[in-house]
Write a protein that holds these residues in place. Structure first.
Motif, PDB file in Angstrom:
ATOM      1  N   LEU A  81       0.855  -1.185   0.000  1.00 20.59           N
ATOM      2  CA  LEU A  81       0.000   0.000   0.000  1.00 20.59           C
ATOM      3  C   LEU A  81       0.889   1.233   0.000  1.00 20.59           C
ATOM      4  O   LEU A  81       1.796   1.343   0.833  1.00 20.59           O
ATOM      5  N   ALA A  91      -3.026   5.244  -0.524  1.00 16.67           N
ATOM      6  CA  ALA A  91      -3.925   4.102  -0.345  1.00 16.67           C
ATOM      7  C   ALA A  91      -4.173   3.839   1.134  1.00 16.67           C
ATOM      8  O   ALA A  91      -5.302   3.535   1.545  1.00 16.67           O
ATOM      9  N   LEU A  95      -7.775   4.179   3.029  1.00 11.50           N
ATOM     10  CA  LEU A  95      -8.309   3.015   3.732  1.00 11.50           C
ATOM     11  C   LEU A  95      -8.662   3.379   5.167  1.00 11.50           C
ATOM     12  O   LEU A  95      -9.719   2.998   5.686  1.00 11.50           O
ATOM     13  N   ARG A 149      -9.583  -1.981  -1.489  1.00 13.34           N
ATOM     14  CA  ARG A 149      -8.978  -0.656  -1.562  1.00 13.34           C
ATOM     15  C   ARG A 149     -10.053   0.428  -1.610  1.00 13.34           C
ATOM     16  O   ARG A 149     -11.031   0.305  -2.332  1.00 13.34           O
TER      17      ARG A 149
END
Length: 398
Positions: free
Chosen positions: A5, A9, A13, A272
């Motif tokens: 990640l 990202a 998240l 994601r």
């Protein structure tokens, strides 16, 4: 094999898990909206500081916008929410109360600090008398015992009766509510917790920990071992063991996150996140920032509450709210609800060094400050010229 990640990202998240990527409701806010936010967070941390408003109101405002705080009071008075020592003092859904029975049993078994153990052993008669008084009188506040056996010392000047109430609350003999006021009112747990939640089967300590860590992974989105355990204040050694087992069992999944240097963990059902965060001011006690190392790791946001810092040594101000915008924390403001003048005071406003568009940040922040003022019921917003973002922000209030 662990997924990779990048920073964006991981931020998306986390913000999605924290419930700040969905647009605020356009319909009138009702109990269902409040319930949905609490379910998303798992708990609301309580704090006595009332510079803006009580801290447990702000996480709801951040996700709902202006709402009637009585909606929260009614959830508590109807027994849907109970209070406990979970992540500090917190409100949590009553249906999760059984997951912390192991902690209450440890207290009853005097698996506590030696000083606390000695006080309990020396005051068994007092504790029994206080419990009897609550049983006979119904809900009581600590102030009902003022003037009786008051002593000063390591318990911050609380009277003996207050200490006994807190101990009985810790062991689960008493529950507590705060409904429309801030002071706790104590009552027998059997009169606080609705019967349908009192009858839930009690899991073992290990089962409860595994469930709580799984829940924490959902609340956090992506997190280190320490952060997973910290959500419900679990011991780090046990947390490491349970996280290893949860990964082996396919409940959690290990991921590699850019710049972390330690493994991250996500719920096995993760996907994601693609949405941008809404623009919102958050409380110092919001799950987004309450773990200060996590806030710095994910958002590059160094955050310390300066309430107890002498004024000349404060960097940003007394009561500073971070501002979430464009998938990051891009600003912070030192604010106060001046109730007497009916003005939201913005003493200082600061941008973050990684923000590449201060003008856009100031415009979005101005909108949010007006929303906060509306929520608080103030008539005006007064932005003072202090902080590197202040000139840009002031232009929206002239």
């Amino acid at each position: 094999m662990a997924h990779d990640l990048n920073t964006l990202a991981a931020r998306r998240l986390a913000l999605a898990a924290h419930g700040v990527v969905d647009a605020r409701p356009t319909a009138k806010i009702n109990r269902g909206h409040v319930r949905k936010v609490i379910d998303k967070l798992g708990l609301l941390q309580i704090d006595s500081v009332n510079v803006v408003c009580r801290s447990h109101y702000l996480p709801l405002f951040a996700r709902l916008g202006p709402y009637d705080t009585d909606l929260l009071h009614r959830l508590a008075s109807d027994g849907e929410l109970v209070e406990g020592w979970i992540h500090e003092a917190t409100f949590l859904p009553a249906r999760h109360h059984h997951l912390f029975e192991w902690r209450r049993r440890e207290a009853k078994n005097l698996d506590v600090r030696p000083k606390t153990r000695k006080w309990v052993s020396d005051n068994e008669e007092l504790i029994a008398n206080v419990l009897h008084a609550v049983r006979e009188r119904g809900p009581v506040a600590a102030s009902d015992f003022e003037g009786k056996n008051v002593k000063r010392g390591p318990w911050w000047g609380w009277g003996d009766a207050k200490m006994a109430l807190e101990w009985l609350f810790r062991t689960g003999d008493l529950g507590a509510t705060r409904a429309g006021q801030f002071e706790r009112r104590y009552d027998l747990m059997e009169r606080v917790l609705p019967p349908e939640f009192a009858d839930i089967a009690i899991p073992s300590r290990d089962e409860a920990h595994r469930t709580l860590l799984t829940m924490a992974s959902e609340y956090l989105g992506v997190a280190t071992v320490e952060e997973l355990g910290d959500y419900h204040r679990l011991q780090i050694g046990e947390t490491r063991r349970h996280v290893r087992d949860l990964v082996t069992d396919g409940v959690l999944e290990e991921v590699s996150v850019q710049g972390w240097g330690v493994p991250g963990y996500v719920n096995a059902g993760w996907s994601r996140a693609r949405k941008d965060a809404v623009s919102t001011l958050i409380s110092p006690f919001d799950p987004i920032t309450w773990h200060r190392d996590r806030a710095e790791r994910i958002f590059g946001f160094h955050y310390r509450i300066e309430i107890y810092v002498p004024k000349p040594k404060r960097v940003y101000g007394y009561y500073v709210l971070p501002f979430v915008h464009r998938n990051g924390i891009v600003a912070r403001v030192d604010v106060k609800n001046d109730r007497q003048a009916s003005v939201l005071r913005v003493f200082s406003s600061w941008g973050e060094s990684h923000d590449d568009d201060p003008a856009d940040t100031a415009a979005a922040l101005a909108i949010e400050l007006r929303q906060l003022a509306l929520f608080l019921g103030t008539d005006d917003v007064d932005v003072q010229n202090h902080g590197d973002l202040a000139p840009e922000l002031m232009s929206h209030f002239t």
